[in-house]
Motif scaffolding. Sequence first.
Motif, PDB file in Angstrom:
ATOM      1  N   GLY A   1      -8.807  -0.967 -10.262  1.00 38.82           N
ATOM      2  CA  GLY A   1      -8.795   0.477 -10.351  1.00 38.82           C
ATOM      3  C   GLY A   1      -7.618   1.087  -9.677  1.00 38.82           C
ATOM      4  O   GLY A   1      -6.712   0.425  -9.231  1.00 38.82           O
ATOM      5  N   GLY A   2      -7.621   2.429  -9.604  1.00 37.67           N
ATOM      6  CA  GLY A   2      -6.596   3.158  -8.910  1.00 37.67           C
ATOM      7  C   GLY A   2      -5.427   3.552  -9.773  1.00 37.67           C
ATOM      8  O   GLY A   2      -4.529   4.246  -9.317  1.00 37.67           O
TER       9      GLY A   2
ATOM     10  N   LEU B   1      -3.232   3.297  -3.351  1.00 41.11           N
ATOM     11  CA  LEU B   1      -2.104   4.000  -2.757  1.00 41.11           C
ATOM     12  C   LEU B   1      -2.125   5.450  -3.213  1.00 41.11           C
ATOM     13  O   LEU B   1      -2.353   5.738  -4.387  1.00 41.11           O
ATOM     14  CB  LEU B   1      -0.799   3.338  -3.186  1.00 41.11           C
ATOM     15  CG  LEU B   1       0.499   3.838  -2.575  1.00 41.11           C
ATOM     16  CD1 LEU B   1       0.613   3.404  -1.112  1.00 41.11           C
ATOM     17  CD2 LEU B   1       1.688   3.299  -3.383  1.00 41.11           C
ATOM     18  N   ALA B   2      -1.880   6.373  -2.293  1.00 41.40           N
ATOM     19  CA  ALA B   2      -1.761   7.784  -2.669  1.00 41.40           C
ATOM     20  C   ALA B   2      -0.593   7.960  -3.629  1.00 41.40           C
ATOM     21  O   ALA B   2       0.393   7.210  -3.561  1.00 41.40           O
ATOM     22  CB  ALA B   2      -1.560   8.641  -1.425  1.00 41.40           C
TER      23      ALA B   2
ATOM     24  N   ASP C   1       1.845   9.945  -3.696  1.00 41.01           N
ATOM     25  CA  ASP C   1       3.132  10.140  -3.036  1.00 41.01           C
ATOM     26  C   ASP C   1       3.577   8.928  -2.231  1.00 41.01           C
ATOM     27  O   ASP C   1       4.649   8.916  -1.622  1.00 41.01           O
ATOM     28  CB  ASP C   1       3.097  11.372  -2.134  1.00 41.01           C
ATOM     29  CG  ASP C   1       2.040  11.295  -1.036  1.00 41.01           C
ATOM     30  OD1 ASP C   1       1.478  10.209  -0.817  1.00 41.01           O
ATOM     31  OD2 ASP C   1       1.775  12.336  -0.402  1.00 41.01           O
ATOM     32  N   GLY C   2       2.749   7.877  -2.218  1.00 42.46           N
ATOM     33  CA  GLY C   2       3.104   6.645  -1.535  1.00 42.46           C
ATOM     34  C   GLY C   2       2.985   6.670  -0.030  1.00 42.46           C
ATOM     35  O   GLY C   2       3.373   5.713   0.647  1.00 42.46           O
ATOM     36  N   LEU C   3       2.413   7.732   0.529  1.00 40.59           N
ATOM     37  CA  LEU C   3       2.398   7.880   1.982  1.00 40.59           C
ATOM     38  C   LEU C   3       1.188   7.242   2.649  1.00 40.59           C
ATOM     39  O   LEU C   3       1.266   6.822   3.811  1.00 40.59           O
ATOM     40  CB  LEU C   3       2.461   9.367   2.360  1.00 40.59           C
ATOM     41  CG  LEU C   3       3.731  10.111   1.929  1.00 40.59           C
ATOM     42  CD1 LEU C   3       3.664  11.559   2.386  1.00 40.59           C
ATOM     43  CD2 LEU C   3       4.972   9.423   2.485  1.00 40.59           C
ATOM     44  N   ARG C   4       0.063   7.170   1.928  1.00 38.98           N
ATOM     45  CA  ARG C   4      -1.150   6.648   2.550  1.00 38.98           C
ATOM     46  C   ARG C   4      -1.785   5.539   1.725  1.00 38.98           C
ATOM     47  O   ARG C   4      -1.704   5.535   0.487  1.00 38.98           O
ATOM     48  CB  ARG C   4      -2.175   7.768   2.757  1.00 38.98           C
ATOM     49  CG  ARG C   4      -1.817   8.720   3.891  1.00 38.98           C
ATOM     50  CD  ARG C   4      -2.913   9.752   4.114  1.00 38.98           C
ATOM     51  NE  ARG C   4      -2.659  10.528   5.328  1.00 38.98           N
ATOM     52  CZ  ARG C   4      -3.470  11.474   5.793  1.00 38.98           C
ATOM     53  NH1 ARG C   4      -4.602  11.757   5.145  1.00 38.98           N
ATOM     54  NH2 ARG C   4      -3.173  12.128   6.900  1.00 38.98           N
ATOM     55  N   LEU C   5      -2.430   4.622   2.441  1.00 40.92           N
ATOM     56  CA  LEU C   5      -3.221   3.558   1.831  1.00 40.92           C
ATOM     57  C   LEU C   5      -4.694   3.848   2.082  1.00 40.92           C
ATOM     58  O   LEU C   5      -5.064   4.300   3.177  1.00 40.92           O
ATOM     59  CB  LEU C   5      -2.867   2.212   2.459  1.00 40.92           C
ATOM     60  CG  LEU C   5      -1.426   1.740   2.288  1.00 40.92           C
ATOM     61  CD1 LEU C   5      -1.128   0.630   3.292  1.00 40.92           C
ATOM     62  CD2 LEU C   5      -1.170   1.263   0.875  1.00 40.92           C
ATOM     63  N   TYR C   6      -5.512   3.563   1.073  1.00 37.40           N
ATOM     64  CA  TYR C   6      -6.959   3.741   1.188  1.00 37.40           C
ATOM     65  C   TYR C   6      -7.618   2.377   0.981  1.00 37.40           C
ATOM     66  O   TYR C   6      -7.432   1.743  -0.059  1.00 37.40           O
ATOM     67  CB  TYR C   6      -7.453   4.747   0.159  1.00 37.40           C
ATOM     68  CG  TYR C   6      -6.793   6.103   0.290  1.00 37.40           C
ATOM     69  CD1 TYR C   6      -7.104   6.945   1.343  1.00 37.40           C
ATOM     70  CD2 TYR C   6      -5.838   6.528  -0.642  1.00 37.40           C
ATOM     71  CE1 TYR C   6      -6.496   8.193   1.475  1.00 37.40           C
ATOM     72  CE2 TYR C   6      -5.235   7.767  -0.521  1.00 37.40           C
ATOM     73  CZ  TYR C   6      -5.563   8.587   0.542  1.00 37.40           C
ATOM     74  OH  TYR C   6      -4.948   9.811   0.674  1.00 37.40           O
ATOM     75  N   VAL C   7      -8.383   1.934   1.973  1.00 37.68           N
ATOM     76  CA  VAL C   7      -8.919   0.575   1.993  1.00 37.68           C
ATOM     77  C   VAL C   7     -10.445   0.625   2.077  1.00 37.68           C
ATOM     78  O   VAL C   7     -11.001   1.205   3.019  1.00 37.68           O
ATOM     79  CB  VAL C   7      -8.352  -0.221   3.181  1.00 37.68           C
ATOM     80  CG1 VAL C   7      -8.862  -1.658   3.131  1.00 37.68           C
ATOM     81  CG2 VAL C   7      -6.830  -0.184   3.181  1.00 37.68           C
TER      82      VAL C   7
ATOM     83  N   THR D   1      -7.156  10.374  -7.394  1.00 35.54           N
ATOM     84  CA  THR D   1      -6.802  11.225  -8.528  1.00 35.54           C
ATOM     85  C   THR D   1      -5.284  11.419  -8.580  1.00 35.54           C
ATOM     86  O   THR D   1      -4.607  11.335  -7.549  1.00 35.54           O
ATOM     87  CB  THR D   1      -7.508  12.583  -8.436  1.00 35.54           C
ATOM     88  OG1 THR D   1      -7.233  13.190  -7.164  1.00 35.54           O
ATOM     89  CG2 THR D   1      -9.011  12.437  -8.617  1.00 35.54           C
ATOM     90  N   PRO D   2      -4.728  11.657  -9.766  1.00 33.04           N
ATOM     91  CA  PRO D   2      -3.273  11.773  -9.908  1.00 33.04           C
ATOM     92  C   PRO D   2      -2.639  12.848  -9.038  1.00 33.04           C
ATOM     93  O   PRO D   2      -1.463  12.720  -8.664  1.00 33.04           O
ATOM     94  CB  PRO D   2      -3.098  12.105 -11.398  1.00 33.04           C
ATOM     95  CG  PRO D   2      -4.296  11.508 -12.054  1.00 33.04           C
ATOM     96  CD  PRO D   2      -5.417  11.693 -11.085  1.00 33.04           C
ATOM     97  N   ASP D   3      -3.388  13.901  -8.704  1.00 32.55           N
ATOM     98  CA  ASP D   3      -2.837  14.933  -7.824  1.00 32.55           C
ATOM     99  C   ASP D   3      -3.018  14.604  -6.347  1.00 32.55           C
ATOM    100  O   ASP D   3      -2.585  15.360  -5.474  1.00 32.55           O
ATOM    101  CB  ASP D   3      -3.458  16.301  -8.129  1.00 32.55           C
ATOM    102  CG  ASP D   3      -4.980  16.326  -7.923  1.00 32.55           C
ATOM    103  OD1 ASP D   3      -5.546  15.307  -7.460  1.00 32.55           O
ATOM    104  OD2 ASP D   3      -5.595  17.373  -8.227  1.00 32.55           O
TER     105      ASP D   3
END
Length: 300
Positions: free
Chosen positions: A8-9, A173-174, A176-182, A216-218
């Motif tokens: 996913g993601g 990954l967000a 904008d590439g700034l955050r990771l969600y685990v 989500t894309p935003d």
Amino acid sequence: MLPHPVLGGVPSSSGILYAISQDAAAISVIDSRTRQVRQTFATDPGPARAVHLGEDRLVLSHPEAQALSVLDLRDGRTIERVRLKGEPFGLTVHDGDLFATNWSEGTVVRIDGEALTIEGEVAVGKSPSDLVAAHGQLYVTDREMDRVCRIDIERMVVTGSVAVGRAPFAIALAPDGLRLYVANVRSASLSIIQAADLKPVATVAVGQMPYGVAVTPDGALILVVNQQSGNVSFIDALSLTPHANVKVGRYPEGIAITADGLTAWIANWFSADVSLVSILETRELVRLKVGDGVRAVVAG
């Protein structure tokens, strides 16, 4: 015990999604606009995860068969196979190259996207499962070491790691590439990490046995698939507070979000179907029957 597959993601831009059924050894082609299964392709036994390698090729991992397979999406034929020692599982693509986690060997393998030859390998932690790529880096969940590793892609070396919750599995990954969600399976939590320096931001409680995560894309919402709870948690990405929970099928795992950010598709392992969830209305719209043991969804 083999890892639970999750996929996913990645937002769907074509309106087509592929549901990967491990037990049925099949892929269901879903039209997200008509909400119908268009056709079904047979695969090699035990497909676990999948990723696009170019417009018309889909790579599948087969942990029990110690192999990857490549499908031609135009006719569903398996056109290539790559044999790997151990249990190849998680997949991602970066700059045309393919990367696979190896569950039993504790490594990440780099494969040339055209020649499909192994170009490199790096040891990470125990039971690496999911991975994402951004800005020349790979981020890998080490499930049995309760951490995320960072790999420099050019050098194929580990350059850092960060502790998260118990049994981290899925990672997103967000935009904008700034955050990771685990998603941490055994601690029923979501870890938020700064990608640049691997600094923890927060930990958010979710449902039981979270095995999938997508954004989500935003970038406004994080969706976490909770297997044992049988639902999807909606989390506000700004405040990091729960927004809603949506009931889906039995033992949900994989998730894919459509490019318009309006809907998400969820793979329900035990009920052999996929749920279409409205993100705006936070409710399940429909379920479609697919092959047995569906545990992953990939965007077209």
